[in-house]
Design a protein around this motif. Structure first.
Motif, mmCIF file in Angstrom:
data_model
loop_
_atom_site.group_PDB
_atom_site.id
_atom_site.type_symbol
_atom_site.label_atom_id
_atom_site.label_comp_id
_atom_site.label_asym_id
_atom_site.label_seq_id
_atom_site.Cartn_x
_atom_site.Cartn_y
_atom_site.Cartn_z
ATOM 1 N N TYR A 138 0.840 -1.185 0.000
ATOM 2 C CA TYR A 138 0.000 0.000 0.000
ATOM 3 C C TYR A 138 0.874 1.233 0.000
ATOM 4 C CZ TYR A 138 -4.039 -2.895 0.946
ATOM 5 O OH TYR A 138 -5.031 -3.840 0.850
ATOM 6 N N GLY A 139 0.520 2.185 -0.832
ATOM 7 C CA GLY A 139 1.253 3.446 -0.836
ATOM 8 C C GLY A 139 2.434 3.471 -1.789
ATOM 9 N N LYS A 140 2.792 2.328 -2.360
ATOM 10 C CA LYS A 140 3.933 2.309 -3.277
ATOM 11 C C LYS A 140 3.565 2.997 -4.596
ATOM 12 C CE LYS A 140 7.860 0.911 -5.193
ATOM 13 N NZ LYS A 140 9.186 1.390 -4.828
ATOM 14 N N TYR A 141 2.383 2.675 -5.114
ATOM 15 C CA TYR A 141 1.932 3.302 -6.364
ATOM 16 C C TYR A 141 0.620 4.026 -6.091
ATOM 17 C CZ TYR A 141 5.221 -0.212 -7.977
ATOM 18 O OH TYR A 141 6.340 -0.979 -8.130
ATOM 19 N N GLN A 146 2.003 7.114 -10.217
ATOM 20 C CA GLN A 146 3.272 7.616 -9.691
ATOM 21 C C GLN A 146 3.838 6.669 -8.643
ATOM 22 O OE1 GLN A 146 1.497 11.250 -8.573
ATOM 23 N NE2 GLN A 146 2.629 12.468 -10.091
ATOM 24 N N VAL A 147 5.160 6.697 -8.544
ATOM 25 C CA VAL A 147 5.842 5.799 -7.632
ATOM 26 C C VAL A 147 6.284 6.555 -6.391
ATOM 27 C CG1 VAL A 147 7.784 4.219 -7.369
ATOM 28 C CG2 VAL A 147 6.684 4.495 -9.606
ATOM 29 N N ASN A 148 5.960 5.980 -5.239
ATOM 30 C CA ASN A 148 6.382 6.538 -3.967
ATOM 31 C C ASN A 148 7.529 5.683 -3.446
ATOM 32 O OD1 ASN A 148 6.504 7.771 -1.508
ATOM 33 N ND2 ASN A 148 4.639 6.810 -0.704
ATOM 34 N N PRO A 149 8.695 6.267 -3.280
ATOM 35 C CA PRO A 149 9.883 5.422 -3.073
ATOM 36 C C PRO A 149 9.936 4.562 -1.807
ATOM 37 C CG PRO A 149 10.490 7.765 -3.360
ATOM 38 C CD PRO A 149 8.992 7.696 -3.395
ATOM 39 N N LEU A 150 9.328 4.915 -0.702
ATOM 40 C CA LEU A 150 9.400 4.144 0.557
ATOM 41 C C LEU A 150 10.831 3.737 0.907
ATOM 42 C CD1 LEU A 150 6.388 1.657 0.004
ATOM 43 C CD2 LEU A 150 6.310 3.936 1.006
ATOM 44 N N PRO A 151 11.684 4.711 1.206
ATOM 45 C CA PRO A 151 13.114 4.389 1.385
ATOM 46 C C PRO A 151 13.385 3.468 2.570
ATOM 47 C CG PRO A 151 12.670 6.657 2.029
ATOM 48 C CD PRO A 151 11.405 6.142 1.414
ATOM 49 N N GLY A 152 14.442 2.679 2.403
ATOM 50 C CA GLY A 152 14.836 1.708 3.415
ATOM 51 C C GLY A 152 15.399 2.360 4.656
ATOM 52 N N LYS A 184 6.783 0.481 -13.660
ATOM 53 C CA LYS A 184 5.768 0.782 -14.666
ATOM 54 C C LYS A 184 4.657 -0.267 -14.659
ATOM 55 C CE LYS A 184 7.413 3.733 -18.003
ATOM 56 N NZ LYS A 184 8.337 3.998 -19.100
ATOM 57 N N PHE A 185 5.048 -1.496 -14.429
ATOM 58 C CA PHE A 185 4.069 -2.589 -14.369
ATOM 59 C C PHE A 185 3.521 -2.787 -12.948
ATOM 60 C CE2 PHE A 185 6.560 -3.542 -18.170
ATOM 61 C CZ PHE A 185 5.553 -3.803 -19.079
ATOM 62 N N LYS A 186 3.875 -1.851 -12.061
ATOM 63 C CA LYS A 186 3.435 -1.909 -10.667
ATOM 64 C C LYS A 186 3.800 -3.228 -9.987
ATOM 65 C CE LYS A 186 -0.149 1.545 -11.163
ATOM 66 N NZ LYS A 186 -1.492 2.002 -10.824
ATOM 67 N N ILE A 187 4.940 -3.763 -10.403
ATOM 68 C CA ILE A 187 5.475 -4.936 -9.716
ATOM 69 C C ILE A 187 6.423 -4.423 -8.651
ATOM 70 C CG2 ILE A 187 6.930 -6.985 -9.970
ATOM 71 C CD1 ILE A 187 5.779 -7.164 -12.868
ATOM 72 N N ASP A 188 6.038 -4.649 -7.405
ATOM 73 C CA ASP A 188 6.723 -4.023 -6.274
ATOM 74 C C ASP A 188 7.775 -4.985 -5.713
ATOM 75 O OD1 ASP A 188 7.440 -2.491 -4.145
ATOM 76 O OD2 ASP A 188 5.583 -2.803 -3.021
ATOM 77 N N ASP A 189 9.008 -4.672 -6.006
ATOM 78 C CA ASP A 189 10.142 -5.516 -5.636
ATOM 79 C C ASP A 189 10.990 -4.708 -4.652
ATOM 80 O OD1 ASP A 189 12.422 -7.028 -5.501
ATOM 81 O OD2 ASP A 189 12.870 -6.958 -7.639
#
Lengths: 440, 440, 440
Positions: free
Chosen positions: B217-220, B225-231, B345-350
C-alpha cells in the motif's frame, strides 16, 4: 613418518598402494601434511576469531542504546586481553606437561627455534604457532559469554580484571583436564570442540557473576513480574548470530586438529554438515515452539535457538548422523525456549540469554555424546560436567566476591539509569538516535 | 588413479615427469587431491553460507524500520529450512540417479559408511558431506531472493511454507536438469555457477509471488506515480552487499568443484579475478548512468549494480578474459538501472530490486556464455532459460495461489500500516529509534 | 623442479629423505605446491577484500548520520575503481619489468594463455590471476584510507578521480620501487606487507588532501578549541574494526607469498600470531592510556589502537618474537593516543583518525623492522619512508590542487550543513532516525 629402508620394488608397492588405503601412514608426505594441517588451523582459527565480532554484534543489538558503546568496548577489550593472557600464561598452563594431572606449567608461550628444526619429525604435524592461534581464539570465545550475561550494570574495569584471570587461569586449568591430557582425558571424558570446556565454562562464570551482581533495576518488579527491556537493534543481533554460525564451522571443524588424510578431511566435512544442521534444527524448533506457546514467533528466541543448536552439537559434531545432529540441535532449541523464562523465575538476569544457550545447551550436548559415540560414557560425561562446573563456579564466585568487596563490580543506580556509555565512557553509541537524539 | 604395475625405471620416469604435464593424472596423488578438493568445498561453502547474512543485512537495510525484525526472522528461518529440506529431500532429488531425466530420487541424504571406504576410489575425489554442504548453501541463496522481493507485506509462515517447497522440490528439480546431469545437461546447456539455476530460479519465484501478492500500500498511487518508501538503513544494505560480494568468490570459485591440479587452481584464480571485475564494472556503470540520467548517484543502484555484475558473470566466470568480464558485468549494471523503473511501470513491487538483479541479469549472464565459451550455444541457452523459467513460474504460481486461497499470504492493511514487526512478532527491531521511539 | 636422471636407489633416497629436510626443493611436488600457493593467495585475498567492508563500516560509524550514505557510496566506488584501474594500469606498472628502476610497463594485465602452459615451470609457483587478485585488494585498502580522513566535506566525484589516479599510478609506482623489485628493493628496504607501501602511502595521500581541503566547519572554533562531532554509530565502527582485524590475517599472512613448505607454513602461523598480538597490545595500551590521561576509556581510541597495532606489525610480522610483536603493537597504540590530539593542534581534520593509524604507526612499524630483522637497516628504512613520503605527498598535492582549481573538491557550506547525503545523493542513510526522522 619413520624413514624405513625398502627395496625398490617394495617401495614402489608402498607408493602405489598407499593412497588407496585410507589414512595409512605414507599416503600424504610429512611436509604436505604439515602445510595442510597448519593451514587448517589458521583458516578455521580466523573464523573463530570472527566470532568475537559476532558476540559483539549480538550483545550490542541486545542491550539498550545507552549501553551499546560500553558492550563494544568490553568485547574488543576482552578479546585483546584473552590473546595476551593466553600467550603470557594460559597456553602453557593448559598444554605444557599436564600428563594426567590438573594443570601445566607457569611459563609463557614462545615460538620454537626454527633454526633448530632439521627434520620433519622436528616440525611435527603442524606449526606450533598455528595451534597457539587456534586455541587462543577459543579462550576469547569463552570470555565473550560472560560479558553478554552481565551487560548493562557491571563496571568496565572489574569485568576486565575477571576476564584477565578467567582467560589466563580458570579456562586453561579446566582445559588442561581434558584437552591438555589431564585427569579427565585419562578418565575418558569426551568433549570434541568444547560444549563443556568452552561454552559451559563461560556459562558457569556468567551464572556466578549474574547471581552475585544481581539483576538490572527494573527487570523484575516486586510482584515477580518480568519487564522485558528490549534490545536496541535486532538486525545487529541477527548479524551477530550469523557471524557466530559462520565462525562455528571453524570452531568445530578445526577441532578435528588435522586435515591431511582421507579420514580427517571426511570428518571435517561431516562436522560442517552436522554443525549446520543442528543450528538449523535449533532455529526451526525455537520458532515453532514460540509460535505454539505464545502465538507469536520471537526473533530473539530463533537466534538463541540457532546458538543453542550450535552449542549442543559442539561436544560431538562428528559421530552423529545428519538426522541425529538435527535432533541434538532441536533439543537445544527446546532447552532455550524453556530455560529463558526459568531463569527469570529465579530472577537471574541474563541480558542476552547466554546461560541457557551456552551453559544448559552445553550440558545437554556433553551428555548427548554417548548417544552417538560408543567411546562415550554417561557417568564419565556427568563427572566431567560436575567437576568443571564446581571448579569454575567456586573459583569464579570467589573472584567476583573479591572484586565486589574491593573495587566494586556494579555501577551506581544513577549510572545504570543514564546508561554505562555516559557513565563509564562519557560518550554515546548513537548520539543522533534514541536516547542520544533527545539530548540534541 | 588405477594401480598400474611398472618397472622401477618406468615408474620413476612417470613420477619425475608427471608434475611437469599440467593436469596429467599421476600428478597429485589421490589422498592429497581428496583433501584439497574437500577443503575447497568447505571453505568456499562457508563463504556462500555467509551470503545468508548478506541477504539479511541487505534486506534489513532496504525495508522500513517497522519491518526489519520480520525480515531478519524470515532470513534466518529460510536458511534453516533450506538446510533441513535439502537434507530431507532436495539433494538426492537433484543428484541421485537423474541420468538425463527430470529429477532424481525421493530419498534423504545420508553420509557414506566410512567403515566401508577401503580404497581411494571408494573415497572418490572429495568427501560426500563437503559436496552436500556446498550445494546446500546454494539452495539457501536462491530462497533468499524471494524474501527480499516480497518483504513488508507477506505473512511469515506462508512465506516459510513456500520456502519449504521451493528448497525441497522446485530448486532441486530444475537443478537436476543441469547439475544433476539431467536433460539440459545432455542438451549442452551451460550454467557454471547458476545465473539461471540459482539466481533466475529465485527470481522467477519472486516475480510470480510479487504479481500474485500485489504491491505494498502506498507504493503506487492511482496516477501511476511511484512513492519510493526508502529503506531504514543504507549502511546495513551496503554491508550486505559487501558480504554478498565476498561470498560470491565462494559461489563461483567453489563451482569449479575441484582444486587439486594446475588447471583447477588456475581456473579458480581466474574466476576470482573475473568475479571481482564484473562486480566492479557493475558498480561503476550503475553510478555513471544514474549520474547521467538523474544528476545524482544513487547508492542503492550502485549496490544493485555490484550484485547485477556478480549475477551476470556467474553463468560463465571462467572463459572470459578480464576485459570481457568487465563488459559482462557492466551490462548487468545497465540492466539494473533500466529494469528497476520498468518494474515500477508494471506496478510490480520488488522491495530490494531482486528481480532486476537476479532474474534479468541472470538471463543476461546465461545468454552471454556463448560469447566467450565456444562450447556454448545461444539456442540451447535460450531453451534452458525458457524451460526453467516456465517450470518455476508455473509451479511457484500454483503454490502461491494455493497459499493465497487457503492460509492467505498477505497481512491485513492495518498490520501492513503498523508494520510486520508489531503484527507478526509483537516486537520492534529498533524500539528506541524511528517508529519505536515515538512510542516510548 | 628440474628433471634429473637418478638411479633408482638414489631416487628413493631423495624421496624418503627429502621431506625430512625442511624447505628442500623436492619435498612438495610442483603441482601440489602450485595449488597450495594459489589457494593461499585466493583465501587470504578474500580476507583482504573483506577489509573494504571493514573500512566502510568503520567510516560509516564515525561520520554523522547525514553523511553515512555518501561514505558508503565512496567506499564501494573506490573499491570498484581500484579493481578496474589495477587491471588497466596498476599491476603491470608495478610489477612488469621494473628491474631495479622506478616503474614497470604501461600495459594492462592479461591472463596467461593457458593453452601455452605445458610444463610445471611454465605454470610457476602460483596462478598469475591469484597474484593479481591478492595485489589488487591491497591497492583498494590504500585507497580506503583516503576516504576516511576526508569524509563529510569532500565532493564525491573529485574524490573518485583522485582514487582513479591513486590506484592506477601513485600506489603502483611506489609499490614498484620495493615489491616490483625496483630501486628500494635493490637498496635493501624492508616492508613485508606494507606499513609504508600500503598504509603510509594511503596516509600521505590523506594528509595532503586534508591540508588542502581544510577542516569541517565547526570542528575547530576561532579559539582553537576542538568540537568532537561524534560519529553516528559506534557499533558499526566496532564492527568495521573487527572486520579489518580479521582481514589483516590475510593481509600479513598472504604476504608470505607462498604456503607450500615447512618454512612458509610455519612463517604464516607466526605471522597470524604476531598480527593478533600486536593488535591486542594496541587495544590494551590505548585503553589504559586514555583511562590514565582522561579518566575515561575512549572506545574510538581502543578501536584505533587495534588498527595502529596492526599497521605497526605489518612491516615485519615474521621475525619478531610474540613478545616483541606485543611491544611493537603497544607502541602503535601509544602513537595513536598522542597523535590524534596533535593533529587537532594543527587543525588537520581527520574524521576517522586514519593519519595517526596508517601514516604515523606505519612509519613506526617500518622503522622497527631492524629491531628484529638483522637484514634491516635503519638508514635504508628511513630512506624508503622519506622517498615514498615525498613522492606521494608531492604528486597527491598536485593532484588535489588541480582538482581544487578545476572541478573543486569541497562541497558548499550549505551542503556541508545539510549533509552530503542530501546534497550529493538526494537521499538519507537513516530516513527514519536521527536527522532523517526530524523531517518525517
Amino acid at each position: 613418518m619413520s624413514v624405513r629402508i625398502l627395496t625398490p620394488a617394495a617401495f614402489i608397492f608402498v607408493l602405489l598402494s598407499a593412497p588407496a588405503v585410507a589414512g595409512s601412514d605414507p599416503a600424504i608426505p610429512p611436509q604436505t601434511a604439515f602445510v595442510l594441517n597448519t593451514f587448517l588451523f589458521l583458516v578455521m582459527g580466523a573464523l573463530v576469531m570472527w566470532m568475537a565480532a559476532g558476540f559483539t554484534m549480538l550483545e550490542a543489538g541486545m542491550v539498550r542504546s545507552k549501553n551499546v558503546a560500553t558492550i563494544c568496548t568490553k568485547n574488543i577489550a576482552l578479546y585483546s586481553i584473552a590473546g595476551l593472557m593466553y600467550w603470557l600464561v594460559g597456553y602453557n598452563l593448559m598444554y605444557d606437561g599436564v600428563s594426567g594431572g590438573y594443570f601445566g606449567s607457569l611459563t609463557w608461550f614462545t615460538y620454537p627455534d626454527e633454526a633448530a628444526l632439521k627434520t620433519a619429525e622436528d616440525y611435527g604435524s603442524y606449526a606450533a604457532a598455528s595451534d597457539w592461534f587456534f586455541q587462543m581464539v577459543f579462550v576469547a570465545t569463552a570470555a565473550s559469554i560472560v560479558s553478554g550475561t552481565l551487560a548493562e550494570r557491571i563496571k568496565l574495569w572489574p569485568l576486565l580484571i575477571f576476564v584477565l584471570v578467567f582467560t589466563g587461569f580458570i579456562y586453561p586449568i579446566t582445559g588442561a583436564w581434558k584437552w591438555g591430557a589431564g585427569w579427565l582425558e585419562v578418565a575418558g571424558f569426551l568433549d570434541f570442540a568444547g560444549s563443556t570446556l568452552v561454552h559451559s565454562v563461560g556459562g558457569w562464570a556468567a551464572l556466578s557473576g549474574a547471581v552475585i551482581l544481581g539483576a538490572r533495576y527494573g527487570k523484575y518488579n516486586s510482584k515477580g513480574q518480568v519487564n522485558p527491556l528490549p534490545g536496541s537493534s535486532l538486525p545487529l543481533a541477527t548479524l551477530g548470530t550469523f557471524v557466530l554460525w559462520l565462525g562455528w564451522f571453524g570452531f568445530n571443524g578445526g577441532s578435528q586438529l588435522a586435515l591431511a588424510s582421507f579420514t580427517d578431511a571426511s570428518a571435517i566435512a561431516r562436522i560442517f554438515a552436522n554443525t549446520n544442521t543442528a543450528a538449523a534444527a535449533g532455529v526451526v524448533t525455537a520458532m515453532v515452539m514460540t509460535q505454539l506457546m505464545y502465538k507469536k514467533v520471537d526473533l530473539t528466541m530463533a537466534l538463541n535457538g540457532a546458538l543453542a543448536g550450535l552449542v549442543s552439537i559442539t561436544a560431538e559434531p562428528l559421530t552423529p548422523s545428519i538426522g541425529m545432529a538435527a535432533l541434538i540441535g532441536a533439543i537445544g532449541g527446546v532447552i532455550v525456549v524453556f530455560a529463558v523464562p526459568l531463569l527469570d523465575k529465579f530472577k537471574i538476569d541474563d541480558v542476552v540469554g547466554a546461560i541457557p544457550v551456552h551453559l544448559f545447551a552445553g550440558i545437554w550436548g556433553t551428555l548427548a555424546v554417548p548417544l552417538t559415540n560408543p567411546a562415550g560414557n554417561f557417568i564419565t560425561q556427568l563427572t566431567g560436567i560436575i567437576a568443571i562446573g564446581a571448579f569454575v563456579t567456586i573459583v569464579s564466585s570467589i573472584l567476583w566476591l573479591v572484586l565486589k568487596f574491593t573495587v566494586g563490580i556494579r555501577v551506581s543506580r544513577e549510572d545504570e539509569d543514564k546508561g554505562l556509555d555516559q557513565a563509564e565512557l562519557g560518550l554515546e553509541a548513537y548520539p543522533e538516535f534514541g536516547v542520544g537524539s533527545q539530548r540534541m
